[in-house]
Design a protein around this motif. Structure first.
Motif, PDB file in Angstrom:
ATOM      1  N   TYR A  53       4.329  83.577 -40.813  1.00 38.94           N
ATOM      2  CA  TYR A  53       3.553  82.852 -41.972  1.00 38.94           C
ATOM      3  C   TYR A  53       3.583  81.525 -42.060  1.00 38.94           C
ATOM      4  O   TYR A  53       3.805  80.691 -42.772  1.00 38.94           O
ATOM      5  CB  TYR A  53       4.235  83.368 -43.407  1.00 38.94           C
ATOM      6  CG  TYR A  53       4.225  84.947 -43.433  1.00 38.94           C
ATOM      7  CD1 TYR A  53       3.271  85.570 -43.946  1.00 38.94           C
ATOM      8  CD2 TYR A  53       5.542  85.528 -43.029  1.00 38.94           C
ATOM      9  CE1 TYR A  53       3.232  86.733 -44.010  1.00 38.94           C
ATOM     10  CE2 TYR A  53       5.499  86.888 -43.125  1.00 38.94           C
ATOM     11  CZ  TYR A  53       4.401  87.808 -43.714  1.00 38.94           C
ATOM     12  OH  TYR A  53       4.235  89.120 -43.610  1.00 38.94           O
ATOM     13  N   GLY A  54       3.238  81.145 -40.743  1.00 42.34           N
ATOM     14  CA  GLY A  54       3.271  79.561 -40.391  1.00 42.34           C
ATOM     15  C   GLY A  54       2.037  78.850 -39.828  1.00 42.34           C
ATOM     16  O   GLY A  54       1.909  77.791 -39.500  1.00 42.34           O
ATOM     17  N   GLU A  55       1.046  79.524 -40.408  1.00 47.27           N
ATOM     18  CA  GLU A  55      -0.346  78.988 -39.881  1.00 47.27           C
ATOM     19  C   GLU A  55      -0.767  77.574 -40.401  1.00 47.27           C
ATOM     20  O   GLU A  55      -1.220  77.013 -39.689  1.00 47.27           O
ATOM     21  CB  GLU A  55      -1.314  79.893 -40.099  1.00 47.27           C
ATOM     22  CG  GLU A  55      -1.536  81.482 -39.816  1.00 47.27           C
ATOM     23  CD  GLU A  55      -0.950  82.369 -40.485  1.00 47.27           C
ATOM     24  OE1 GLU A  55      -0.137  82.078 -41.463  1.00 47.27           O
ATOM     25  OE2 GLU A  55      -1.500  83.461 -40.574  1.00 47.27           O
ATOM     26  N   LYS A  56      -0.021  77.234 -41.258  1.00 46.71           N
ATOM     27  CA  LYS A  56      -0.613  75.966 -42.086  1.00 46.71           C
ATOM     28  C   LYS A  56       0.150  74.921 -41.152  1.00 46.71           C
ATOM     29  O   LYS A  56      -0.540  73.941 -40.915  1.00 46.71           O
ATOM     30  CB  LYS A  56      -0.141  75.841 -43.458  1.00 46.71           C
ATOM     31  CG  LYS A  56      -0.947  75.248 -44.186  1.00 46.71           C
ATOM     32  CD  LYS A  56      -0.869  75.254 -45.714  1.00 46.71           C
ATOM     33  CE  LYS A  56      -0.524  74.051 -46.344  1.00 46.71           C
ATOM     34  NZ  LYS A  56       0.276  74.289 -47.765  1.00 46.71           N
ATOM     35  N   ASN A  57       1.396  74.729 -40.933  1.00 48.71           N
ATOM     36  CA  ASN A  57       2.201  73.646 -40.534  1.00 48.71           C
ATOM     37  C   ASN A  57       2.893  74.024 -39.041  1.00 48.71           C
ATOM     38  O   ASN A  57       3.448  73.074 -38.515  1.00 48.71           O
ATOM     39  CB  ASN A  57       2.920  73.240 -41.175  1.00 48.71           C
ATOM     40  CG  ASN A  57       2.245  72.720 -42.482  1.00 48.71           C
ATOM     41  OD1 ASN A  57       1.463  71.682 -42.335  1.00 48.71           O
ATOM     42  ND2 ASN A  57       2.696  73.232 -43.906  1.00 48.71           N
ATOM     43  N   HIS A  58       2.897  75.273 -38.533  1.00 54.06           N
ATOM     44  CA  HIS A  58       3.796  75.437 -37.425  1.00 54.06           C
ATOM     45  C   HIS A  58       3.039  75.699 -36.120  1.00 54.06           C
ATOM     46  O   HIS A  58       1.746  76.097 -36.308  1.00 54.06           O
ATOM     47  CB  HIS A  58       4.681  76.458 -37.670  1.00 54.06           C
ATOM     48  CG  HIS A  58       5.893  76.147 -38.920  1.00 54.06           C
ATOM     49  ND1 HIS A  58       5.597  76.102 -40.041  1.00 54.06           N
ATOM     50  CD2 HIS A  58       7.117  76.028 -38.676  1.00 54.06           C
ATOM     51  CE1 HIS A  58       6.521  75.484 -40.540  1.00 54.06           C
ATOM     52  NE2 HIS A  58       7.572  75.702 -39.773  1.00 54.06           N
ATOM     53  N   ASP A 181       9.274  83.613 -44.109  1.00 58.58           N
ATOM     54  CA  ASP A 181       8.376  82.995 -44.218  1.00 58.58           C
ATOM     55  C   ASP A 181       8.696  81.289 -43.948  1.00 58.58           C
ATOM     56  O   ASP A 181       9.707  80.735 -44.794  1.00 58.58           O
ATOM     57  CB  ASP A 181       7.927  82.977 -45.712  1.00 58.58           C
ATOM     58  CG  ASP A 181       6.581  82.257 -45.939  1.00 58.58           C
ATOM     59  OD1 ASP A 181       6.549  81.166 -45.267  1.00 58.58           O
ATOM     60  OD2 ASP A 181       5.835  82.489 -46.680  1.00 58.58           O
ATOM     61  N   GLU A 183       6.981  78.752 -43.934  1.00 59.67           N
ATOM     62  CA  GLU A 183       6.731  77.737 -44.886  1.00 59.67           C
ATOM     63  C   GLU A 183       7.541  77.490 -46.280  1.00 59.67           C
ATOM     64  O   GLU A 183       7.773  76.669 -46.593  1.00 59.67           O
ATOM     65  CB  GLU A 183       5.204  78.240 -45.367  1.00 59.67           C
ATOM     66  CG  GLU A 183       4.344  77.053 -45.914  1.00 59.67           C
ATOM     67  CD  GLU A 183       3.998  75.932 -45.265  1.00 59.67           C
ATOM     68  OE1 GLU A 183       3.788  76.084 -43.739  1.00 59.67           O
ATOM     69  OE2 GLU A 183       4.057  74.808 -46.016  1.00 59.67           O
ATOM     70  N   LYS A 184       7.718  78.852 -46.771  1.00 64.34           N
ATOM     71  CA  LYS A 184       8.240  78.956 -48.114  1.00 64.34           C
ATOM     72  C   LYS A 184       9.817  78.452 -47.969  1.00 64.34           C
ATOM     73  O   LYS A 184      10.291  77.913 -48.842  1.00 64.34           O
ATOM     74  CB  LYS A 184       8.312  80.566 -48.569  1.00 64.34           C
ATOM     75  CG  LYS A 184       7.317  80.740 -49.635  1.00 64.34           C
ATOM     76  CD  LYS A 184       7.664  82.064 -50.284  1.00 64.34           C
ATOM     77  CE  LYS A 184       6.457  82.677 -50.776  1.00 64.34           C
ATOM     78  NZ  LYS A 184       6.575  84.096 -50.680  1.00 64.34           N
ATOM     79  N   ASN A 186      10.770  76.562 -45.657  1.00 61.26           N
ATOM     80  CA  ASN A 186      11.125  75.344 -45.000  1.00 61.26           C
ATOM     81  C   ASN A 186      11.790  75.359 -43.905  1.00 61.26           C
ATOM     82  O   ASN A 186      12.732  74.313 -43.497  1.00 61.26           O
ATOM     83  CB  ASN A 186      11.594  74.253 -46.143  1.00 61.26           C
ATOM     84  CG  ASN A 186      10.875  73.032 -46.102  1.00 61.26           C
ATOM     85  OD1 ASN A 186       9.882  72.672 -45.590  1.00 61.26           O
ATOM     86  ND2 ASN A 186      11.758  71.903 -46.211  1.00 61.26           N
ATOM     87  N   HIS A 188      12.246  74.121 -40.177  1.00 61.91           N
ATOM     88  CA  HIS A 188      11.558  73.469 -39.119  1.00 61.91           C
ATOM     89  C   HIS A 188      11.550  73.969 -37.690  1.00 61.91           C
ATOM     90  O   HIS A 188      10.449  73.827 -37.031  1.00 61.91           O
ATOM     91  CB  HIS A 188      12.428  72.218 -38.885  1.00 61.91           C
ATOM     92  CG  HIS A 188      12.333  71.463 -40.324  1.00 61.91           C
ATOM     93  ND1 HIS A 188      13.436  71.798 -41.246  1.00 61.91           N
ATOM     94  CD2 HIS A 188      11.307  70.617 -41.078  1.00 61.91           C
ATOM     95  CE1 HIS A 188      13.139  71.241 -42.576  1.00 61.91           C
ATOM     96  NE2 HIS A 188      12.092  70.541 -42.280  1.00 61.91           N
ATOM     97  N   ASN A 210       7.742  73.431 -36.696  1.00 65.23           N
ATOM     98  CA  ASN A 210       6.814  72.680 -37.447  1.00 65.23           C
ATOM     99  C   ASN A 210       6.375  71.661 -36.750  1.00 65.23           C
ATOM    100  O   ASN A 210       7.108  70.870 -35.816  1.00 65.23           O
ATOM    101  CB  ASN A 210       7.600  71.947 -38.510  1.00 65.23           C
ATOM    102  CG  ASN A 210       6.971  71.060 -39.415  1.00 65.23           C
ATOM    103  OD1 ASN A 210       6.574  69.835 -38.877  1.00 65.23           O
ATOM    104  ND2 ASN A 210       6.739  71.629 -40.605  1.00 65.23           N
TER     105      ASN A 210
END
Ligand SMILES: Cc1ncc(COP(=O)(O)O)c(C=O)c1O
Length: 370
Positions: A53-58, A181, A183-184, A186, A188, A210
């Motif tokens: 679930y890291g598509e946004k920042n990973h 997750d 993202e949730k 956090n 790194h 990240n």
């Protein structure tokens, strides 16, 4: 498709795989610098990020190694020379993180808890409070496979945010076996490998990193070469290729394993694993065994069971009896407590666990252990 003899592996990985994953490795020879292989590499990286679930920042950095290589890559690439990593050790894999730091001369603060006992987040906070100017990262194991304990990821992550430090999570034996997750929570850096709950073959480790944190490591004078996380990442990004020769066939198997993971559905996989744990736990308890760790801390992916006191008991003999019948169990020793471990990951199903338990009970009765 070739059907291969199916063994039920109850060791904590490499896990039982499907025939389709095994067969995916039989491919025409291909140079890994070819475009086709590059597309495969990229799709696997993208889907591993998606599974976390890291598509946004990973991003995903893949390395050719067993899981330990991924952990070593993180610890040796991301800790600034003038900072320390706080290592939480409540099992063999936490201890291994310490050993890696000792080997490379990485400044670290070991937080050593009794193996098999839950981590005390309050006392971890005290350490952070005292050393907050020195610590840049907390490194720990999510599912400490030595004993089957689940460490409190969300609480540690919350602490890390409070003290403005990053976290390195070894999720070797939990990624794709339970909800994580990045993202949730956090996270790194999350490390796992191809041969555990994702149900592929051994020899690819990966770090879901990240991107911002990873790019910042440019400032750190490298202490490593093969395992430099940023160098591996930059090369993968620029060329869609591994920096060094990849395990070609293993990547095809991993591609297939990931496809099967999404086809099954993450929630269904988590539920399948959890249901096997419940079946195993109930029967093992009925047979009179005790668990090494308090049930409320079980990760539900592996159960460490205290060995029986009966003089008729021998782990090796029990192992061999079960092995000859298609089931592989795993030994384990924590302090002065001998255990054996039953894992419930891989391409195995409740019916396999039921069959195992029949043979297990049969053995115990023949030997008059119960
Ligand atoms: C939590 C954890 N970390 C690290 C490792 C080491 O992985 P490998 O043996 O693939 O190097 C394992 C292996 O089981 C593990 O369970």
């Amino acid at each position: 498709m070739k059907h291969v003899k199916r063994n039920i592996l109850l060791n904590p990985g490499p896990a039982t795989t499907t025939d389709t994953v095994k067969n995916a490795m039989v491919v025409p020879d291909i140079c890994p610098r070819e475009l086709e292989f590059g597309e495969l590499t990229l799709s696997v990286r993208n889907d591993l990020v998606k599974a976390a679930y890291g598509e946004k920042n990973h991003t995903c950095v893949m390395l050719t190694s067993s899981g330990t290589g991924g952990v070593e890559a993180c610890l040796t690439s991301v800790i600034p020379h003038d900072k320390k990593v706080l290592i939480l050790n409540n099992g063999a894999y936490g201890e291994r993180m310490q050993k890696i730091c000792v080997a490379y001369g990485i400044q670290h603060i070991p937080y050593i808890a009794e193996w098999g006992k839950a981590l005390d987040v309050g006392s971890i906070e005290q350490v952070l409070d005292i050393h907050q100017d020195e610590i840049s990262h907390i490194a720990f194991i999510h599912h400490e496979t030595t004993v089957g304990i689940l460490n409190p990821l969300s609480e540690i992550s919350a602490l890390a945010q409070k003290y403005n430090v990053e976290i390195i999570v070894d999720a070797m034996s939990s990624f794709a076996g339970m909800m994580i997750d990045v993202e949730k929570d956090n996270i790194h850096y999350l490390v796992s490998s191809s041969n555990k709950c994702i149900q592929g073959m051994a020899w690819i480790s990966f770090v879901i990193a990240n991107l911002q944190s990873l790019l910042k490591t440019k400032e750190i004078k490298p202490r490593n070469f093969y395992f430099n996380l940023l160098e591996n990442h930059l090369y993968l990004e620029k060329n869609k290729q591994f920096l060094f020769t990849p395990p070609v066939q293993t990547l095809y198997a991993l591609r297939q394993a990931i496809t099967e993971y999404f086809a099954e559905g993450p929630e269904n996989r988590f539920a399948r694993y959890a249901s096997m744990y419940e079946i195993m736990k109930k029967k093992v308890r009925e047979l009179g065994f005790e668990f090494l760790i308090d049930e409320k801390h079980h990760a539900k992916l592996l159960t460490a069971i205290i060995e029986p006191k009966s003089p008729a008991y021998s782990f090796n003999e029990m192992h061999d009896y079960l092995f000859e019948r298609g089931f592989t169990i795993y030994p384990g020793k924590v302090g002065n407590k001998n255990t054996f471990r039953l894992s419930n990951i891989g391409d195995i199903y409740p019916a396999d666990i039921e069959s195992f338990l029949v043979v297990f009970e049969e053995y115990l009765r023949i030997k008059k252990i119960i």
